[in-house]
Design an enzyme around this catalytic site. Structure first.
Site, PDB file in Angstrom:
ATOM      1  CG  ASP A  49      37.292 -29.477  14.574  1.00  0.00           C
ATOM      2  OD1 ASP A  49      37.742 -29.294  13.550  1.00  0.00           O
ATOM      3  OD2 ASP A  49      35.964 -29.959  14.471  1.00  0.00           O
ATOM      4  CG  LEU A  50      40.805 -22.534  16.323  1.00  0.00           C
ATOM      5  CD1 LEU A  50      39.664 -22.207  17.541  1.00  0.00           C
ATOM      6  CD2 LEU A  50      42.008 -21.990  16.813  1.00  0.00           C
TER       7      LEU A  50
END
Length: 181
Positions: free
Chosen positions: A133-134
């Site tokens: 979930d960058l």
């Protein structure tokens, strides 16, 4: 280390206060018993999550202690309630999420942030962890020196695991992950 203990009052003693509330948790600021300023993130399990799922995130965070490029925790604890909750104690860092720095970074500092993010991802990958979930909201940039650190390893996976449910923020997902949805 990993301990179980009860947070006082609404989360911390009278010096604590809520900084933010997101979809997966709330962040409080306060002081620990030694007077050190800390941030405490309280995460409530999502429907279907168990205490073991929360412990997996806690294990990832403890694994990353000492990292220069990841906001790691000094302590993790669990509350076996319904739903289960976890708290993560971290050093308080004077900074903002990258998403709130729009337009305020010079080209030189943008390159520095990008390098720090890449080094953080490399540290995770060296330990066999994929962030999943960058995004700018999960990158903290220190106000004093523009050092970037990755946040929120909550949906991280071990690289050997093939995630059964592609997770993350769709706008920032890779095309191959989106194709799995």
């Amino acid at each position: 280390g990993t301990n179980t203990f009860q947070l006082q009052g609404a989360g911390l003693d009278s010096k604590g206060y809520i900084k933010a509330s997101g979809s997966f948790g709330r962040v409080f600021f306060g002081e620990d018993q030694t007077g050190r300023e800390v941030a405490v993130k309280v995460v409530t399990a999502q429907p279907g999550e168990t205490i073991d799922d929360l412990k997996k995130e806690g294990d990832f965070l403890i694994t990353m202690n000492g990292s220069e490029h990841i906001v790691a925790s000094s302590e993790v604890g669990y509350m076996e309630e319904n739903p289960p909750r976890m708290f993560i104690v971290m050093n308080k860092i004077d900074g903002e999420e990258l998403s709130s720095k729009k337009g305020s970074l010079s080209l030189k500092n943008k390159v520095k942030v990008l390098k720090d993010v890449a080094l953080g991802l490399q540290e995770l990958h060296n330990k066999g962890i994929i962030h999943r979930d960058l995004k700018p909201d999960n990158t903290l940039v220190e106000n004093s020196n523009n050092k970037a650190r990755l946040l929120d390893l909550g949906i991280s996976e071990e690289a050997v695991d093939r995630p059964s449910d592609p997770s993350g923020t769709p706008l920032y997902m890779s095309p191959e992950t989106l194709n799995e949805k």
